[in-house]
Design a protein around this motif. Structure first.
Motif, PDB file in Angstrom:
ATOM      1  N   ARG A  89      12.061 -11.527  26.646  1.00 19.92           N
ATOM      2  CA  ARG A  89      13.406 -11.274  26.116  1.00 19.92           C
ATOM      3  C   ARG A  89      14.174 -12.553  25.795  1.00 19.92           C
ATOM      4  O   ARG A  89      14.810 -12.641  24.750  1.00 19.92           O
ATOM      5  N   LEU A  90      14.140 -13.516  26.690  1.00 15.07           N
ATOM      6  CA  LEU A  90      14.985 -14.696  26.529  1.00 15.07           C
ATOM      7  C   LEU A  90      14.308 -15.864  25.837  1.00 15.07           C
ATOM      8  O   LEU A  90      14.970 -16.686  25.204  1.00 15.07           O
ATOM      9  N   TYR A  91      12.978 -15.949  25.960  1.00 12.46           N
ATOM     10  CA  TYR A  91      12.265 -17.125  25.460  1.00 12.46           C
ATOM     11  C   TYR A  91      11.159 -16.759  24.474  1.00 12.46           C
ATOM     12  O   TYR A  91      10.237 -17.546  24.279  1.00 12.46           O
ATOM     13  N   TYR A  92      11.258 -15.575  23.890  1.00  8.32           N
ATOM     14  CA  TYR A  92      10.320 -15.133  22.860  1.00  8.32           C
ATOM     15  C   TYR A  92       8.868 -15.239  23.321  1.00  8.32           C
ATOM     16  O   TYR A  92       7.986 -15.624  22.552  1.00  8.32           O
ATOM     17  N   GLY A  93       8.639 -14.963  24.590  1.00  4.55           N
ATOM     18  CA  GLY A  93       7.286 -14.966  25.134  1.00  4.55           C
ATOM     19  C   GLY A  93       6.761 -16.334  25.530  1.00  4.55           C
ATOM     20  O   GLY A  93       5.608 -16.459  25.923  1.00  4.55           O
ATOM     21  N   SER A  94       7.597 -17.360  25.471  1.00  3.79           N
ATOM     22  CA  SER A  94       7.146 -18.723  25.753  1.00  3.79           C
ATOM     23  C   SER A  94       7.548 -19.153  27.162  1.00  3.79           C
ATOM     24  O   SER A  94       8.722 -19.457  27.421  1.00  3.79           O
ATOM     25  N   ALA A  95       6.568 -19.227  28.063  1.00  3.12           N
ATOM     26  CA  ALA A  95       6.824 -19.727  29.411  1.00  3.12           C
ATOM     27  C   ALA A  95       7.215 -21.200  29.352  1.00  3.12           C
ATOM     28  O   ALA A  95       8.006 -21.681  30.174  1.00  3.12           O
ATOM     29  N   LYS A  96       6.685 -21.915  28.376  1.00  2.84           N
ATOM     30  CA  LYS A  96       7.017 -23.322  28.199  1.00  2.84           C
ATOM     31  C   LYS A  96       8.521 -23.489  27.961  1.00  2.84           C
ATOM     32  O   LYS A  96       9.154 -24.389  28.528  1.00  2.84           O
ATOM     33  N   LYS A  97       9.112 -22.609  27.164  1.00  2.00           N
ATOM     34  CA  LYS A  97      10.555 -22.680  26.911  1.00  2.00           C
ATOM     35  C   LYS A  97      11.351 -22.373  28.181  1.00  2.00           C
ATOM     36  O   LYS A  97      12.410 -22.960  28.401  1.00  2.00           O
ATOM     37  N   LEU A  98      10.846 -21.479  29.015  1.00  2.00           N
ATOM     38  CA  LEU A  98      11.509 -21.188  30.287  1.00  2.00           C
ATOM     39  C   LEU A  98      11.525 -22.432  31.167  1.00  2.00           C
ATOM     40  O   LEU A  98      12.562 -22.812  31.721  1.00  2.00           O
ATOM     41  N   VAL A  99      10.369 -23.093  31.297  1.00  2.00           N
ATOM     42  CA  VAL A  99      10.274 -24.294  32.128  1.00  2.00           C
ATOM     43  C   VAL A  99      11.171 -25.388  31.556  1.00  2.00           C
ATOM     44  O   VAL A  99      11.896 -26.069  32.292  1.00  2.00           O
ATOM     45  N   ALA A 100      11.169 -25.550  30.238  1.00  2.00           N
ATOM     46  CA  ALA A 100      12.023 -26.563  29.606  1.00  2.00           C
ATOM     47  C   ALA A 100      13.494 -26.264  29.888  1.00  2.00           C
ATOM     48  O   ALA A 100      14.283 -27.184  30.146  1.00  2.00           O
ATOM     49  N   SER A 101      13.859 -25.011  29.864  1.00  2.00           N
ATOM     50  CA  SER A 101      15.237 -24.618  30.165  1.00  2.00           C
ATOM     51  C   SER A 101      15.600 -24.968  31.604  1.00  2.00           C
ATOM     52  O   SER A 101      16.690 -25.478  31.879  1.00  2.00           O
ATOM     53  N   LEU A 102      14.691 -24.699  32.540  1.00  2.00           N
ATOM     54  CA  LEU A 102      14.940 -25.032  33.945  1.00  2.00           C
ATOM     55  C   LEU A 102      15.073 -26.540  34.134  1.00  2.00           C
ATOM     56  O   LEU A 102      15.953 -27.014  34.861  1.00  2.00           O
ATOM     57  N   LEU A 103      14.206 -27.300  33.475  1.00  2.00           N
ATOM     58  CA  LEU A 103      14.273 -28.757  33.582  1.00  2.00           C
ATOM     59  C   LEU A 103      15.568 -29.284  32.965  1.00  2.00           C
ATOM     60  O   LEU A 103      16.226 -30.154  33.530  1.00  2.00           O
ATOM     61  N   GLY A 104      15.937 -28.737  31.832  1.00  2.00           N
ATOM     62  CA  GLY A 104      17.146 -29.184  31.135  1.00  2.00           C
ATOM     63  C   GLY A 104      18.426 -28.835  31.857  1.00  2.00           C
ATOM     64  O   GLY A 104      19.430 -29.538  31.735  1.00  2.00           O
ATOM     65  N   SER A 105      18.413 -27.771  32.632  1.00  2.00           N
ATOM     66  CA  SER A 105      19.622 -27.335  33.328  1.00  2.00           C
ATOM     67  C   SER A 105      19.812 -28.020  34.672  1.00  2.00           C
ATOM     68  O   SER A 105      20.787 -27.783  35.362  1.00  2.00           O
ATOM     69  N   LYS A 106      18.846 -28.863  35.055  1.00  2.00           N
ATOM     70  CA  LYS A 106      18.896 -29.593  36.331  1.00  2.00           C
ATOM     71  C   LYS A 106      18.915 -28.647  37.534  1.00  2.00           C
ATOM     72  O   LYS A 106      19.468 -28.952  38.568  1.00  2.00           O
ATOM     73  N   LYS A 107      18.288 -27.487  37.392  1.00  2.00           N
ATOM     74  CA  LYS A 107      18.220 -26.516  38.488  1.00  2.00           C
ATOM     75  C   LYS A 107      17.076 -26.796  39.443  1.00  2.00           C
ATOM     76  O   LYS A 107      17.007 -26.225  40.518  1.00  2.00           O
ATOM     77  N   LEU A 108      16.162 -27.666  39.041  1.00  2.00           N
ATOM     78  CA  LEU A 108      14.999 -27.984  39.871  1.00  2.00           C
ATOM     79  C   LEU A 108      15.203 -29.330  40.571  1.00  2.00           C
ATOM     80  O   LEU A 108      15.633 -30.301  39.954  1.00  2.00           O
ATOM     81  N   ARG A 109      14.879 -29.355  41.845  1.00  2.00           N
ATOM     82  CA  ARG A 109      14.897 -30.612  42.601  1.00  2.00           C
ATOM     83  C   ARG A 109      13.651 -31.413  42.229  1.00  2.00           C
ATOM     84  O   ARG A 109      12.684 -30.871  41.696  1.00  2.00           O
ATOM     85  N   ASP A 110      13.663 -32.691  42.553  1.00  2.00           N
ATOM     86  CA  ASP A 110      12.500 -33.539  42.276  1.00  2.00           C
ATOM     87  C   ASP A 110      11.254 -32.997  42.965  1.00  2.00           C
ATOM     88  O   ASP A 110      10.157 -33.023  42.398  1.00  2.00           O
TER      89      ASP A 110
END
Length: 127
Positions: A89-110
């Motif tokens: 629904r949100l990333y047009y079937g792309s898990a890569k876009k989901l991960v990029a979104s998480l990385l870009g939003s700074k939601k992931l710790r090192d």
């Protein structure tokens, strides 16, 4: 996967979590006890949620001396379905876009990022 899995409400999900955590079928009294500790739901609300889950085909009920309930969908199956649905629904079937979104939003710790790197490396070796 049953399309009705996607129709599980947040309240129904709380009931499912009780069933998943138990790992075996539970009598209604035990489900009620756990849910009443976690929420302010009364017995009729809990019975309604269980009935709806049975109608959706994600919980089965067996009548013996009392009603016993068990999940027909595992927590892993549910999580995989919901995750894939989110990605579709949100990333047009792309898990890569989901991960990029998480990385870009700074939601992931090192440490989270390092763990993901390790997982990706293992995934590449198996292919």
């Amino acid at each position: 996967m049953n399309k009705l899995v996607s129709k599980i409400t947040d309240s129904e999900l709380e009931v499912m979590r009780v069933l998943w955590k138990a790992g075996n079928e539970l009598p209604i009294a035990e489900i009620r006890r756990v849910l009443e500790e976690m929420s302010n739901w009364d017995t009729s609300t809990i019975k309604t949620l269980l009935r709806r889950l049975c109608e959706k085909g994600v919980v089965s009920v067996n009548k013996r001396e009392v009603f016993y309930y068990s999940p027909l969908v595992s927590e892993t199956e549910y999580n995989e379905y919901v995750t894939q649905s989110l990605i579709d629904r949100l990333y047009y079937g792309s898990a890569k876009k989901l991960v990029a979104s998480l990385l870009g939003s700074k939601k992931l710790r090192d440490s989270d990022i390092e763990e993901l790197r390790t997982l990706f490396k293992v995934g590449n070796e198996d292919e």
